[in-house]
Design an enzyme around this catalytic site. Structure first.
Site, PDB file in Angstrom:
ATOM      1  N   ASP A 419     -28.077  32.905  17.548  1.00 53.03           N
ATOM      2  CA  ASP A 419     -27.106  33.741  16.832  1.00 53.03           C
ATOM      3  C   ASP A 419     -27.246  33.479  15.330  1.00 53.03           C
ATOM      4  O   ASP A 419     -27.962  32.560  14.916  1.00 53.03           O
ATOM      5  CB  ASP A 419     -25.701  33.362  17.342  1.00 53.03           C
ATOM      6  CG  ASP A 419     -24.632  34.283  16.813  1.00 53.03           C
ATOM      7  OD1 ASP A 419     -24.946  35.428  16.437  1.00 53.03           O
ATOM      8  OD2 ASP A 419     -23.459  33.850  16.775  1.00 53.03           O
ATOM      9  N   GLU A 422     -29.711  36.243  10.903  1.00 58.52           N
ATOM     10  CA  GLU A 422     -30.150  37.335   9.985  1.00 58.52           C
ATOM     11  C   GLU A 422     -30.842  36.808   8.733  1.00 58.52           C
ATOM     12  O   GLU A 422     -31.728  37.518   8.224  1.00 58.52           O
ATOM     13  CB  GLU A 422     -28.935  38.187   9.605  1.00 58.52           C
ATOM     14  CG  GLU A 422     -28.357  38.975  10.763  1.00 58.52           C
ATOM     15  CD  GLU A 422     -27.652  38.093  11.788  1.00 58.52           C
ATOM     16  OE1 GLU A 422     -27.044  37.100  11.380  1.00 58.52           O
ATOM     17  OE2 GLU A 422     -27.740  38.383  12.988  1.00 58.52           O
ATOM     18  N   ASP A 493     -21.636  41.887  17.211  1.00 62.10           N
ATOM     19  CA  ASP A 493     -20.171  41.871  17.283  1.00 62.10           C
ATOM     20  C   ASP A 493     -19.570  43.273  17.322  1.00 62.10           C
ATOM     21  O   ASP A 493     -19.100  43.789  16.310  1.00 62.10           O
ATOM     22  CB  ASP A 493     -19.607  41.075  16.106  1.00 62.10           C
ATOM     23  CG  ASP A 493     -20.012  39.611  16.188  1.00 62.10           C
ATOM     24  OD1 ASP A 493     -20.516  39.194  17.250  1.00 62.10           O
ATOM     25  OD2 ASP A 493     -19.836  38.894  15.194  1.00 62.10           O
TER      26      ASP A 493
HETATM   27  C1  GLC Z   1     -21.005  35.451  16.060  1.00 64.42           C
HETATM   28  C2  GLC Z   1     -21.657  36.021  17.318  1.00 64.42           C
HETATM   29  C3  GLC Z   1     -20.694  35.927  18.466  1.00 64.42           C
HETATM   30  C4  GLC Z   1     -20.252  34.481  18.655  1.00 64.42           C
HETATM   31  C5  GLC Z   1     -19.657  33.934  17.373  1.00 64.42           C
HETATM   32  C6  GLC Z   1     -19.332  32.454  17.459  1.00 64.42           C
HETATM   33  O1  GLC Z   1     -19.956  36.241  15.668  1.00 64.42           O
HETATM   34  O2  GLC Z   1     -22.089  37.329  17.124  1.00 64.42           O
HETATM   35  O3  GLC Z   1     -21.273  36.431  19.636  1.00 64.42           O
HETATM   36  O4  GLC Z   1     -19.331  34.397  19.683  1.00 64.42           O
HETATM   37  O5  GLC Z   1     -20.560  34.133  16.299  1.00 64.42           O
HETATM   38  O6  GLC Z   1     -20.442  31.715  17.756  1.00 64.42           O
END
Ligand code: GLC
Length: 769
Positions: A419, A422, A493
């Site tokens: 995650d 980017e 998200d």
């Molecule tokens: C980001 C991710 C999400 C995750 C969060 C906490 O927002 O996109 O899926 O739950 O981080 O890790």
């Protein structure tokens, strides 16, 4: 820059062009990659190709600047119209001003250079821009001039697809987009120019034929797909080269196969990855997460995986486990295994700055983190507070990162969820000049931004493969073209809102057409509070999404299937069970994807391209070539207007026979997602189980629909790479109006214990799921 064409020269499969006057040392080039794929190249950087999407032998050859011995155009000649290059499948004419026209194998134009001037509109003065910004308007600058720019004509009946993970509808015509991986937690709207992933690949479906353009430039790029003018589209970039691949096809499927020939195909994943996944940001402790697994089983909900979000870590430090909230994490994971539940843990790139923390210390010692131009390790902020960014473009760093996964493997973890890659940052964006590495060269954030997630996923994939020998399950939020070789994706998200349920369909379809076929949305929505009705409808889409994962943010309403009352729990169970029944069919589709690049979940236009009624169809999709799904995506709707393309279809639930090329209204109470199966189909199914490994190869159900058809079925151990050495079975399954004929085409794995034949009769309601 280029005026009158004088001559050309050939070097193996490359044709270089000479123009009158000064061409500033830049000799444009056309390279024949195959009969249907042409590369157009101007070396503005003087560094040649530097593709990070095209790998393997082809990538090596291209990046080394070497022509191919074994590929040749059929003919090349200088004629009045320009240099005419012919292959078996197309003709390319290169004329004055390095205008390049592409024709199909019948000599009809596929794509012509646009020879007019740009009709810029919507430009804005600096003071007006400042004024807009004061009220907080996001102002797009997509209509500006780019140093590298390619204008191509649009035909009235061209439809444009692809572009990876973009908000909005299926057809991208008339919109403009930017490729700059962006972490945007606000509800994604049609007007967003960029999201988490950058896939600079567009597909055009024409009245006759199709083509694709892959602009292999990983810097910030822009695509204006007829927003500025209905006569042309253009794409461009400030940095890098003009380096694009033109992929011709008789249809969109051939274009996808061409694109994935270049950038790679999604490899087979482990079978369990196709099961149901449960996740939430905020499962704060051992007790809580154990409770989730128990509820799953108590409620008779098949489930193969629970995801551990950042909460499991010690102060959000990657490759650690919180020992205060987890008495014995290893035991949790192994108890889950005993219940048939796998574990996936999140891993973010940001490494906490903390003396004594082994990952930080080791990375510092080995020079693994990005630096400022002054040579200091660059620090920004993410979940753990001050954090440093692994320099994934450096092969040495990828290896180091890959090895770090040993910690998770030792814990018993089965897959990893990448995650924030980017990369995300909480104290403003990373400056352009932060120093990153691009393989063997120094580079900068500006150039490496769009590759960050790609390289992180590659590191995780390669590390995991080496450590376990199994098919690595890596999920990524950010990516570039070619990331499909390393990771599956989810759309980041989203929110628990109806517009995001609707958007899930075109978003996943376009991701699939862009090579990333193993994709899913956060089922139920990540941000905002889900409602029982929305959840029920989302499960009906999730059931057919390659990645079927319920996930949501902390602070939002709890979102497990049992949180919405008995009725929605029963609906959830019904669709999770249907998913488990369909596993062998979906597995077949995954195999097809590995071989051809064609995605499992696909828009109707991939199967019925000539049908005008499907080119803009945003609210239906297909699972493979035999099942059409028409989910309800409107609040309160209990009916659905369904379009069925040509042929005979069977209502999955009622057995009703329906003639296609037709709109019908299907009753759709909350527990019904309209599903249609093509006449003559055979759907391979499993008996329902609580997790995929339960008696996997015991029995195969063959559900046969009236009519005739011939299908392939694939089977292997669902775990490792033995299938690449022949350890798999392939069957041909023939349905001759209810008579079944199964032939084994390849046998390298143990055969099923038995078959169960289920004949679907016309008008006979479904007895199973
Ligand atoms: C980001 C991710 C999400 C995750 C969060 C906490 O927002 O996109 O899926 O739950 O981080 O890790």
């Amino acid at each position: 820059m280029y005026s009158k064409l004088i001559n050309y020269r050939m070097d193996k499969n490359r044709i270089y062009f000479q123009y009158e006057g000064d061409q500033e040392g830049k000799e444009p080039c056309i390279e024949v990659i195959s009969d249907a794929i042409i590369n157009v190249f101007i070396d503005y950087t003087g560094m040649g190709h530097c593709s990070r999407a095209i790998e393997g032998e082809l990538g090596k050859r291209l990046n080394a600047g070497i022509g191919a011995e074994d590929i040749k155009p059929e003919s090349v000649s200088l004629e009045a119209s320009g240099v005419v290059i012919k292959t078996k499948l197309m003709t390319v004419i290169v004329g004055d001003g390095f205008q390049v026209d592409f024709y199909d194998r019948f000599g009809d134009p596929l794509s012509l250079a646009y020879r007019g001037e740009r009709k810029k509109s919507g430009e804005i003065s600096l003071p007006a821009l400042e004024l807009l910004k004061k009220e907080g308007h996001a102002v797009s600058k997509v209509s500006v001039d780019y140093r590298i720019q390619e204008l191509r004509s649009l035909d009235e009946d061209d439809y444009i697809y692809g572009l990876g993970d973009k908000a909005g509808g299926l057809n991208k015509r008339c919109y403009a987009y930017e490729m700059w991986n962006s972490d945007i937690p606000d509800p994604h709207e049609d007007c967003f120019k960029s999201l988490y992933k950058s896939i600079p690949f567009m597909l055009v479906s024409k009245y006759e034929g199709a083509y694709g353009i892959f602009f292999d430039n990983h810097n910030k790029t822009c695509f204006d797909l007829g927003k500025e003018s209905e006569e042309y589209y253009w794409f461009g970039a400030e940095e890098g080269n003009l380096d694009y691949y033109f992929i011709a096809g008789d249809n969109l499927k051939e274009v996808i196969t061409g694109y994935t020939y270049l950038t790679g195909r999604p490899p087979m994943q482990q079978l369990w990855t196709l099961g149901f996944h449960q996740s939430r940001w905020g499962y704060g402790s051992e007790k809580e997460i154990r409770g989730i697994a128990e509820e799953m089983r108590k409620n008779q909900l098949p489930c193969d995986c629970i995801h551990f979000d950042i909460d499991y870590m010690d102060h959000f430090k990657v490759f650690t486990w919180n020992q205060e909230t987890y008495e014995d994490a290893r035991k949790v994971i192994s108890d889950f295994k005993d219940m048939g539940i796998k574990t996936v843990t999140i891993i973010d790139p940001g490494v906490k700055v903390e003396k004594g923390y082994n990952v930080y210390e080791e990375g510092m010692e080995q020079g693994c983190f990005a630096r400022t131009p002054e040579g200091e390790v660059y620090v920004n902020e993410v979940w753990p507070g001050d954090a440093v960014y692994p320099d994934f473009g450096d092969p040495k760093v990828r290896r180091w990162w890959g090895k770090n996964h040993q910690f998770l493997v030792d814990m018993g973890v089965d897959g990893v969820w990448n995650d924030m890659n980017e990369p995300a940052s909480f104290r403003g964006p990373l400056p352009d000049d932060v120093v990153f590495t691009d393989e063997d060269q120094e580079s900068s954030h500006k150039h490496m931004h769009n590759l960050y997630g790609h390289n992180m996923a590659k590191a995780a994939y390669e590390g995991w493969k080496e450590l376990t020998g199994k098919r690595p399950f890596v999920i990524t939020r950010a990516c570039y073209s070619g990331s499909q070789k390393y990771a599956v994706g989810w759309t980041g998200d989203n929110h628990s809102i109806w517009s995001h349920l609707r958007m899930a369909i075109p978003q996943m379809c376009n991701m699939g057409m862009s090579g990333m076929g193993f994709i899913g949305t956060d089922v139920g929505g990540f941000g905002s509070d889900c409602t029982p009705e929305l959840f029920a409808r989302w499960m009906q889409i999730g059931c057919f999404s390659p990645l079927f994962r319920n996930h949501c943010a902390q602070g939002q309403r709890m979102q497990e299937p049992w949180q919405f009352g008995e009725k929605v729990l029963a609906i959830s169970r019904k669709y999770i069970r249907l998913r488990y029944a369909l596993l062998p069919y979906i597995y077949d589709l995954m195999r097809e994807s590995e071989l051809t690049g064609i995605p499992m979940l696909r828009p109707l236009v991939l199967e019925y391209e000539k049908d005008e009624d499907v080119k803009n169809r945003n609210d239906e999709f297909m699972l493979g070539d035999r099942m059409l799904i028409a989910p309800v995506v409107e609040q309160g709707a209990r009916e659905k207007l369904v379009y069925l393309p040509e042929g005979i279809w069977y209502d999955y639930w009622t057995g009703e026979e329906i003639l296609g090329e037709n709109f019908i209204i299907r009753e759709a109470p909350l527990d019904v997602c309209p599903i249609y199966v093509k006449a003559g189909a055979v759907i391979p199914k499993y008996p329902i189980r609580m997790n995929v490994d339960e008696e996997k190869d015991d029995l195969l159900v063959l559900e046969m629909y009236p009519g005739k058809g011939c299908w392939r079925h694939y089977q292997d151990n669902g775990t490792d790479f033995a299938y690449r050495d022949g350890a798999y079975n392939e069957y041909e399954i023939k349905n001759d109006s209810g008579e079944l004929n199964v032939q084994i085409l390849h046998q390298g794995y143990k055969l099923y214990g038995g078959y169960e034949l289920r004949l679907r009769e016309k008008d006979e309601p479904m007895k199973f799921v």
